[in-house]
Scaffold this active site. Structure first.
Site, PDB file in Angstrom:
ATOM      1  N   HIS A  11       0.817  -1.217   0.000  1.00 43.21           N
ATOM      2  CA  HIS A  11       0.000   0.000   0.000  1.00 43.21           C
ATOM      3  C   HIS A  11       0.850   1.266   0.000  1.00 43.21           C
ATOM      4  O   HIS A  11       1.752   1.403   0.829  1.00 43.21           O
ATOM      5  CB  HIS A  11      -0.887  -0.018   1.252  1.00 43.21           C
ATOM      6  CG  HIS A  11      -1.883   1.090   1.328  1.00 43.21           C
ATOM      7  ND1 HIS A  11      -2.026   1.880   2.439  1.00 43.21           N
ATOM      8  CD2 HIS A  11      -2.805   1.534   0.422  1.00 43.21           C
ATOM      9  CE1 HIS A  11      -2.994   2.758   2.230  1.00 43.21           C
ATOM     10  NE2 HIS A  11      -3.479   2.575   1.015  1.00 43.21           N
ATOM     11  N   ASP A  40      -1.193   6.330  -5.179  1.00 43.27           N
ATOM     12  CA  ASP A  40      -2.225   7.327  -5.478  1.00 43.27           C
ATOM     13  C   ASP A  40      -1.692   8.347  -6.464  1.00 43.27           C
ATOM     14  O   ASP A  40      -0.537   8.778  -6.349  1.00 43.27           O
ATOM     15  CB  ASP A  40      -2.615   8.065  -4.183  1.00 43.27           C
ATOM     16  CG  ASP A  40      -2.982   7.109  -3.077  1.00 43.27           C
ATOM     17  OD1 ASP A  40      -3.993   6.416  -3.210  1.00 43.27           O
ATOM     18  OD2 ASP A  40      -2.219   7.038  -2.078  1.00 43.27           O
ATOM     19  N   HIS A  53      -1.323  11.561  -2.223  1.00 40.99           N
ATOM     20  CA  HIS A  53      -2.568  11.153  -1.577  1.00 40.99           C
ATOM     21  C   HIS A  53      -3.415  12.346  -1.162  1.00 40.99           C
ATOM     22  O   HIS A  53      -4.615  12.400  -1.432  1.00 40.99           O
ATOM     23  CB  HIS A  53      -2.239  10.283  -0.355  1.00 40.99           C
ATOM     24  CG  HIS A  53      -3.447   9.771   0.365  1.00 40.99           C
ATOM     25  ND1 HIS A  53      -4.160  10.534   1.277  1.00 40.99           N
ATOM     26  CD2 HIS A  53      -4.089   8.582   0.295  1.00 40.99           C
ATOM     27  CE1 HIS A  53      -5.172   9.820   1.735  1.00 40.99           C
ATOM     28  NE2 HIS A  53      -5.163   8.632   1.166  1.00 40.99           N
TER      29      HIS A  53
HETATM   30  O1  G3P Z   1      -6.699   1.945  -2.942  1.00 39.18           O
HETATM   31  C1  G3P Z   1      -6.878   1.487  -1.659  1.00 39.18           C
HETATM   32  C2  G3P Z   1      -6.602   2.540  -0.625  1.00 39.18           C
HETATM   33  O2  G3P Z   1      -5.387   3.141  -0.920  1.00 39.18           O
HETATM   34  C3  G3P Z   1      -7.675   3.567  -0.539  1.00 39.18           C
HETATM   35  O3  G3P Z   1      -7.510   4.485   0.496  1.00 39.18           O
HETATM   36  O4  G3P Z   1      -6.883   6.649   1.452  1.00 39.18           O
HETATM   37  O5  G3P Z   1      -5.238   4.814   1.426  1.00 39.18           O
HETATM   38  O6  G3P Z   1      -5.865   5.953  -0.700  1.00 39.18           O
HETATM   39  P1  G3P Z   1      -6.313   5.510   0.659  1.00 39.18           P
HETATM   40 MG    MG Z   2      -4.765   4.723  -2.159  1.00 38.52          MG
END
Ligand code: G3P
Ligand code: MG
Length: 253
Positions: A11, A40, A53
């Site tokens: 992530h 992101d 992000h």
């Molecule tokens: O794409 C999954 C996750 O990344 C979504 O939430 O806020 O971490 O971008 P966030």
């Molecule tokens: Mg994300």
């Protein structure tokens, strides 16, 4: 559906081990044996996609105001690593082109989350999808690949128009009425959901629509095992040291 993508995604690149959405983050994922990564992407003021992000300065990049008001030439000079640890001072905001080149070289599969700045949904979907389409054309049988996703139905709709063949996932933090129909309209191959939403009825609803289920963000082995038992297809994790790329293949995981 038979899930055709990797099952474990690092992530924001490096999870808890490196500053999010940086080249150091991507390298941390690779160093921990991951062959798939989520990050992101937002547009700069001059429509250059960059890894980011937050819509505002202040958390990962020092300053105040809206990030998307700056041109890419200014954004790429800004420090995105020092907030995480002094050891990462000097890590800058990468462009999507930087990340694509790195993932191509490493054979890493990408879940590119389209993260539009407020009011920029359509354009962000178009630009990111076009970049993904062009990348995939030249990948031609090489390792890696791309799965787009977004919380923004507008961005996903724009992506579908520009690059219908690049697979898409619809992100949901809470279940909204009509989510299944929306997923269908957007021709998404997967529901990308907050892992807390997973239960047997949700899995059944996804199966009946013949879409996969990808969960975010799963940071304990216990929860990952529960999700696996539910039949979830893939997940992303910050604990890239704990939930390994072969998690779904392990018999007793
Ligand atoms: O794409 C999954 C996750 O990344 C979504 O939430 O806020 O971490 O971008 P966030
Ligand atoms: Mg994300």
């Amino acid at each position: 559906m038979a899930w055709p993508f990797p099952r474990i995604f690092a992530h924001r690149g490096g999870g808890v081990l490196a500053p999010e959405n940086t080249m150091a983050g991507l390298a941390a994922g690779v160093a921990h044996g991951h062959n798939a990564v989520e990050f992101d992407v937002m547009l700069s003021a001059d429509d250059v996609p960059v890894l980011m992000h937050d819509a505002s300065f202040g958390r990962t990049v020092a300053g105040r105001g809206n990030i998307a008001l700056l041109p890419a030439s200014a954004l790429v000079k800004l420090d995105a690593g020092a907030w995480f640890d002094a050891a990462f001072e000097g890590e800058t905001i990468p462009t999507l082109a930087d990340a694509l080149a790195y993932c191509r070289a490493q054979g890493v599969f990408m879940n590119i989350e389209i993260k539009p700045a407020p009011g920029r949904d359509k354009r962000t979907g178009e630009v990111v999808a076009a970049a993904a389409r062009d990348f995939l054309k030249t990948l031609a049988g090489g390792r890696g690949g791309i799965l787009l996703s977004s919380f923004s139905a507008v961005a996903l709709g724009a992506a579908r128009v520009v690059a219908p063949d690049v697979p898409r996932g619809y992100l949901l933090h809470r279940l909204k009425a009509g989510w299944g129909a929306r997923l269908h309209e957007l021709e998404c191959v997967a529901l990308h959901c907050n892992h807390e939403l997973v239960d047997a009825p949700l899995m059944e609803a996804a199966r009946s629509r013949e879409v996969g289920v990808f969960c975010y963000t799963v940071n304990s082995l216990k929860r990952a095992r529960e999700l696996k038992a539910f039949g979830v297809d893939a997940l992303c994790t910050d604990r890239i040291d704990l939930i390994r790329s072969d998690f779904f293949a392990e018999r007793n995981s």
